[in-house]
Design a protein around this motif. Structure first.
Motif, PDB file in Angstrom:
ATOM      1  N   ALA A 173      18.057   7.467 -13.413  1.00  0.00           N
ATOM      2  CA  ALA A 173      17.190   8.637 -13.594  1.00  0.00           C
ATOM      3  C   ALA A 173      15.898   8.248 -14.295  1.00  0.00           C
ATOM      4  O   ALA A 173      14.815   8.760 -13.961  1.00  0.00           O
ATOM      5  N   LYS A 174      15.995   7.335 -15.254  1.00  0.00           N
ATOM      6  CA  LYS A 174      14.794   6.860 -15.950  1.00  0.00           C
ATOM      7  C   LYS A 174      13.843   6.177 -14.974  1.00  0.00           C
ATOM      8  O   LYS A 174      12.633   6.431 -14.972  1.00  0.00           O
ATOM      9  N   ILE A 175      14.396   5.318 -14.098  1.00  0.00           N
ATOM     10  CA  ILE A 175      13.569   4.593 -13.123  1.00  0.00           C
ATOM     11  C   ILE A 175      12.959   5.551 -12.105  1.00  0.00           C
ATOM     12  O   ILE A 175      11.765   5.487 -11.802  1.00  0.00           O
ATOM     13  N   LEU A 176      13.772   6.474 -11.589  1.00  0.00           N
ATOM     14  CA  LEU A 176      13.298   7.403 -10.561  1.00  0.00           C
ATOM     15  C   LEU A 176      12.270   8.401 -11.093  1.00  0.00           C
ATOM     16  O   LEU A 176      11.448   8.908 -10.334  1.00  0.00           O
ATOM     17  N   SER A 177      12.316   8.667 -12.394  1.00  0.00           N
ATOM     18  CA  SER A 177      11.379   9.642 -12.969  1.00  0.00           C
ATOM     19  C   SER A 177      10.050   9.025 -13.387  1.00  0.00           C
ATOM     20  O   SER A 177       9.112   9.754 -13.721  1.00  0.00           O
ATOM     21  N   TYR A 178       9.958   7.695 -13.373  1.00  0.00           N
ATOM     22  CA  TYR A 178       8.713   7.028 -13.764  1.00  0.00           C
ATOM     23  C   TYR A 178       7.499   7.577 -13.017  1.00  0.00           C
ATOM     24  O   TYR A 178       6.468   7.900 -13.621  1.00  0.00           O
ATOM     25  N   ILE A 229      11.030  26.049 -13.752  1.00  0.00           N
ATOM     26  CA  ILE A 229      11.485  24.658 -13.836  1.00  0.00           C
ATOM     27  C   ILE A 229      11.606  24.176 -15.275  1.00  0.00           C
ATOM     28  O   ILE A 229      12.375  23.272 -15.588  1.00  0.00           O
ATOM     29  N   SER A 230      10.854  24.790 -16.192  1.00  0.00           N
ATOM     30  CA  SER A 230      10.884  24.367 -17.603  1.00  0.00           C
ATOM     31  C   SER A 230      11.767  25.273 -18.456  1.00  0.00           C
ATOM     32  O   SER A 230      11.679  25.250 -19.675  1.00  0.00           O
ATOM     33  N   ALA A 231      12.632  26.075 -17.812  1.00  0.00           N
ATOM     34  CA  ALA A 231      13.438  27.052 -18.544  1.00  0.00           C
ATOM     35  C   ALA A 231      14.363  26.407 -19.571  1.00  0.00           C
ATOM     36  O   ALA A 231      14.663  26.997 -20.602  1.00  0.00           O
ATOM     37  N   LEU A 265      15.075  18.314 -14.429  1.00  0.00           N
ATOM     38  CA  LEU A 265      14.764  17.326 -13.400  1.00  0.00           C
ATOM     39  C   LEU A 265      15.456  15.997 -13.718  1.00  0.00           C
ATOM     40  O   LEU A 265      16.053  15.363 -12.834  1.00  0.00           O
ATOM     41  N   ILE A 266      15.395  15.590 -14.989  1.00  0.00           N
ATOM     42  CA  ILE A 266      16.093  14.366 -15.399  1.00  0.00           C
ATOM     43  C   ILE A 266      17.594  14.516 -15.193  1.00  0.00           C
ATOM     44  O   ILE A 266      18.258  13.639 -14.630  1.00  0.00           O
ATOM     45  N   MET A 267      18.157  15.651 -15.640  1.00  0.00           N
ATOM     46  CA  MET A 267      19.591  15.851 -15.525  1.00  0.00           C
ATOM     47  C   MET A 267      20.033  15.947 -14.067  1.00  0.00           C
ATOM     48  O   MET A 267      21.140  15.530 -13.713  1.00  0.00           O
ATOM     49  N   SER A 268      19.177  16.483 -13.208  1.00  0.00           N
ATOM     50  CA  SER A 268      19.501  16.539 -11.779  1.00  0.00           C
ATOM     51  C   SER A 268      19.610  15.133 -11.207  1.00  0.00           C
ATOM     52  O   SER A 268      20.522  14.836 -10.409  1.00  0.00           O
ATOM     53  N   LEU A 269      18.702  14.254 -11.613  1.00  0.00           N
ATOM     54  CA  LEU A 269      18.763  12.864 -11.155  1.00  0.00           C
ATOM     55  C   LEU A 269      20.000  12.163 -11.705  1.00  0.00           C
ATOM     56  O   LEU A 269      20.627  11.352 -11.012  1.00  0.00           O
ATOM     57  N   VAL A 270      20.350  12.473 -12.952  1.00  0.00           N
ATOM     58  CA  VAL A 270      21.552  11.881 -13.552  1.00  0.00           C
ATOM     59  C   VAL A 270      22.801  12.318 -12.782  1.00  0.00           C
ATOM     60  O   VAL A 270      23.648  11.490 -12.418  1.00  0.00           O
ATOM     61  N   VAL A 271      22.910  13.630 -12.540  1.00  0.00           N
ATOM     62  CA  VAL A 271      24.090  14.153 -11.846  1.00  0.00           C
ATOM     63  C   VAL A 271      24.170  13.611 -10.424  1.00  0.00           C
ATOM     64  O   VAL A 271      25.245  13.209  -9.952  1.00  0.00           O
ATOM     65  N   LEU A 272      23.035  13.583  -9.725  1.00  0.00           N
ATOM     66  CA  LEU A 272      23.021  13.066  -8.351  1.00  0.00           C
ATOM     67  C   LEU A 272      23.452  11.595  -8.316  1.00  0.00           C
ATOM     68  O   LEU A 272      24.261  11.193  -7.470  1.00  0.00           O
ATOM     69  N   VAL A 331       9.132  14.601 -18.847  1.00  0.00           N
ATOM     70  CA  VAL A 331       9.541  15.171 -17.562  1.00  0.00           C
ATOM     71  C   VAL A 331      10.510  16.309 -17.863  1.00  0.00           C
ATOM     72  O   VAL A 331      11.307  16.208 -18.808  1.00  0.00           O
ATOM     73  N   PRO A 332      10.462  17.427 -17.111  1.00  0.00           N
ATOM     74  CA  PRO A 332      11.368  18.550 -17.385  1.00  0.00           C
ATOM     75  C   PRO A 332      12.824  18.129 -17.502  1.00  0.00           C
ATOM     76  O   PRO A 332      13.317  17.297 -16.730  1.00  0.00           O
ATOM     77  N   PHE A 333      13.499  18.725 -18.469  1.00  0.00           N
ATOM     78  CA  PHE A 333      14.890  18.386 -18.786  1.00  0.00           C
ATOM     79  C   PHE A 333      15.790  18.464 -17.557  1.00  0.00           C
ATOM     80  O   PHE A 333      16.577  17.554 -17.279  1.00  0.00           O
TER      81      PHE A 333
END
Length: 210
Positions: free
Chosen positions: A123-128, A37-39, A80-87, A76-78
């Motif tokens: 993504a910022k809100i969801l990752s809190y 996950i941290s790759a 994971l944030i980008m997945s929330l952004v794309v979604l 937060v892992p990169f």
């Protein structure tokens, strides 16, 4: 379902649809153990530290560091944030284009930047809620630097025989194997000054230096 597929592969939505497919493939790879996950995480250097003061530093590096911190990339892992952004971006693009019924290129370009910005904010809100979780995981995984820490003798070391001591770290008492050139007693407070050559034991001396 067929209607959703047709909307998703429309040229105006296709970019985010492809990114969404890549995100799904990535998480399938994580689940199967092929990718960690941290790759894709950053190594945050000192100049990209979370404490950068933008008011005092108007450099590109300072602004970039502040942006990374604002959107939680340092906590937060990169991916994971980008997945929330794309979604978020994919959902907004597909829904707005479908329900507003406007598929012109000019319309798509006009909404591209606002949708991307809103996606990052979502993504910022969801990752809190994930920040404390990954903070605990990172603390648990990080090696403890014992040198300089205070150590209470549990089992005094004698000669070449090693003993044991307790070191308090983040509210927990950690047991470590110790050696010393000094005569120590159980319960005595010592300080860790280094390690043996084989890296198996920690060297301690009395806290008062005697």
């Amino acid at each position: 379902m067929q209607e959703l597929f047709q909307v998703a592969v429309h040229p105006l939505n296709l970019v985010y649809t492809v990114l969404m497919m890549l995100v799904v493939l990535y998480w399938l790879s994580v689940v199967l153990g092929a990718i960690d996950i941290s790759a894709f995480d950053f190594d945050f250097d000192a100049d990209l530290d979370a404490d950068v003061d933008v008011d005092a530093d108007f450099s590109v590096g300072g602004l970039f560091a502040s942006a990374l911190h604002f959107f939680h990339f340092d906590r937060v892992p990169f991916m994971l944030i980008m997945s929330l952004v794309v979604l978020s971006a994919w959902s907004m693009t597909v829904l707005t284009n479908h329900y507003w019924g406007n598929y012109s290129a000019a319309y798509g370009l006009a909404l591209a930047a606002p949708i991307l910005l809103i996606a990052f904010l979502l993504a910022k809100i969801l990752s809190y809620p994930l920040i404390p979780l990954f903070a605990r995981m990172n603390t648990a995984a990080a090696p403890v630097e014992y040198v300089g820490m205070q150590c209470r003798v549990k089992l005094p070391p004698y000669g070449k025989n090693f003993g044991q001591g307790g070191v308090y770290h983040d509210g927990d008492e950690l047991l470590v194997n110790i050696k010393s050139t000094h005569s120590l007693k159980a319960g005595e407070e010592t300080v860790i000054i280094g390690r043996t050559e084989d890296k198996r034991y920690w060297l301690v001396e009395p806290l008062d230096g005697s």
